[in-house]
Design a protein around this motif. Structure first.
Motif, short mmCIF file in Angstrom:
data_model
loop_
_atom_site.label_atom_id
_atom_site.label_comp_id
_atom_site.label_asym_id
_atom_site.label_seq_id
_atom_site.Cartn_x
_atom_site.Cartn_y
_atom_site.Cartn_z
N GLU A 177 0.83 -1.20 0.00
CA GLU A 177 0.00 0.00 0.00
C GLU A 177 0.87 1.26 0.00
OE1 GLU A 177 -4.03 -1.58 2.31
OE2 GLU A 177 -2.47 -0.49 3.41
N ARG A 178 2.07 1.13 0.53
CA ARG A 178 2.96 2.29 0.62
C ARG A 178 4.06 2.27 -0.44
NH1 ARG A 178 0.40 0.79 4.76
NH2 ARG A 178 -0.42 2.32 6.25
N PHE A 179 4.42 1.10 -0.89
CA PHE A 179 5.43 0.95 -1.94
C PHE A 179 4.89 -0.01 -2.99
CE2 PHE A 179 7.59 1.64 2.12
CZ PHE A 179 8.30 2.79 1.84
N PRO A 180 4.65 0.44 -4.21
CA PRO A 180 4.06 -0.43 -5.22
C PRO A 180 4.92 -1.65 -5.56
CG PRO A 180 4.74 1.66 -6.18
CD PRO A 180 4.83 1.82 -4.70
N ASP A 181 6.24 -1.54 -5.35
CA ASP A 181 7.12 -2.68 -5.58
C ASP A 181 8.39 -2.48 -4.76
OD1 ASP A 181 8.80 -0.85 -7.07
OD2 ASP A 181 7.44 -1.14 -8.77
N LEU A 182 9.24 -3.51 -4.73
CA LEU A 182 10.45 -3.44 -3.91
C LEU A 182 11.47 -2.47 -4.48
CD1 LEU A 182 10.96 -7.14 -2.76
CD2 LEU A 182 9.81 -5.25 -1.59
N LEU A 183 11.40 -2.22 -5.77
CA LEU A 183 12.30 -1.23 -6.36
C LEU A 183 11.99 0.16 -5.82
CD1 LEU A 183 14.59 -0.69 -8.35
CD2 LEU A 183 12.87 -0.45 -10.16
N THR A 184 10.70 0.48 -5.70
CA THR A 184 10.30 1.76 -5.12
C THR A 184 10.75 1.85 -3.67
OG1 THR A 184 8.36 1.75 -6.57
CG2 THR A 184 8.35 3.30 -4.73
N LEU A 185 10.67 0.75 -2.96
CA LEU A 185 11.14 0.72 -1.57
C LEU A 185 12.65 0.98 -1.52
CD1 LEU A 185 11.04 0.18 1.45
CD2 LEU A 185 10.96 -2.27 0.96
N SER A 186 13.41 0.39 -2.43
CA SER A 186 14.86 0.59 -2.42
C SER A 186 15.21 2.05 -2.72
CB SER A 186 15.54 -0.35 -3.41
OG SER A 186 15.26 0.01 -4.74
N ILE A 187 14.43 2.70 -3.59
CA ILE A 187 14.66 4.11 -3.89
C ILE A 187 14.38 4.96 -2.65
CG2 ILE A 187 13.83 6.08 -5.24
CD1 ILE A 187 13.37 4.08 -7.55
N ALA A 188 13.29 4.65 -1.95
CA ALA A 188 12.97 5.36 -0.71
C ALA A 188 14.06 5.14 0.33
CB ALA A 188 11.62 4.89 -0.17
N ALA A 189 14.59 3.92 0.39
CA ALA A 189 15.68 3.64 1.32
C ALA A 189 16.93 4.42 0.95
CB ALA A 189 15.98 2.14 1.34
N ALA A 190 17.18 4.58 -0.36
CA ALA A 190 18.33 5.36 -0.81
C ALA A 190 18.20 6.82 -0.38
CB ALA A 190 18.46 5.26 -2.33
N ASP A 191 16.99 7.38 -0.51
CA ASP A 191 16.76 8.76 -0.08
C ASP A 191 16.97 8.90 1.42
OD1 ASP A 191 16.18 9.57 -2.66
OD2 ASP A 191 14.02 9.30 -2.43
N HIS A 192 16.47 7.92 2.17
CA HIS A 192 16.65 7.92 3.62
C HIS A 192 18.13 7.86 3.97
CE1 HIS A 192 16.09 6.77 7.85
NE2 HIS A 192 16.93 5.79 7.62
#
Length: 204
Positions: free
Chosen positions: A57-72
């Protein structure tokens, strides 16, 4: 001025959603540090204490999650890598730069590897990694300005390329993982190498 209960509820939901998002990012990073294998959605959700549905619901896929983690990670690394001793003597500047870069590599190497694994699948990811490299490059230019500034442009460029390569994530990983160096031993290698690579410091 009256406060709408509906607005309070919306703000509360938004805050909870953002908190859930942050927990998921932190769970992803924690799993990367524990194992070189990229974690699955189920593993991340379980570690964060939420369902897989909540994750997606918050990340459409794990790639999007990895990008968010990179920003963090970029925000965290910038906050931690405060510029210190930029005007100090040569030995202090080298030691300070190496200590800061070593801490960054020690903390964020697992994420860097996960990003590198997916770099060909996302222009956004490539952009994040370029931004991270640019930050390292700018810091090198700042910390070693006395030695670099007098050099001809072509030689200065070659030296900066070498400095970046010497202090990249995989250089740190080889010393720590392949050769079993402690963080102090690895830092000492970088200090000696940088000192030999840089030209003599001009007299003030």
């Amino acid at each position: 001025m009256a406060i709408s209960l509906k607005n309070v509820e919306i703000d509360g939901r938004r805050l909870r959603s953002e908190r859930t998002r942050q927990y998921i990012i932190e769970a992803y990073l924690a799993l990367l540090r524990e194992s070189p294998a990229v974690p699955t959605a189920a593993q991340i959700a379980e570690r964060a204490g939420y369902s897989v549905r909540s994750l997606f619901e918050r990340f459409p896929d794990l790639l999007t999650l990895s990008i968010a983690a990179a920003d963090h990670a970029f925000a965290q690394a910038n906050a931690q890598a405060v510029i210190r001793n930029a005007d100090a003597d040569r030995a202090t500047r080298i030691r300070t730069q190496v200590e800061t870069r070593g801490r960054t590599c020690e903390q964020w190497l697992p994420l860097w590897r996960a990003l590198a694994h997916n770099i060909h699948h996302s222009e956004e990811l490539r952009m994040r990694m370029r931004r991270m490299r640019e930050a390292v490059w700018l810091r090198l230019e700042l910390m070693y300005r006395p030695e670099l500034a007098p050099m001809p442009a072509a030689e200065r460029l070659r030296t900066l390329i070498a400095l970046e390569a010497i202090t990249d994530f995989e250089s740190w990983a080889r010393m720590r993982e392949t050769f079993g160096f402690s963080t102090e031993q690895a830092g000492a290698v970088w200090i000696r190498t940088i000192d030999r690579l840089l030209p003599p410091t001009p007299d003030s």
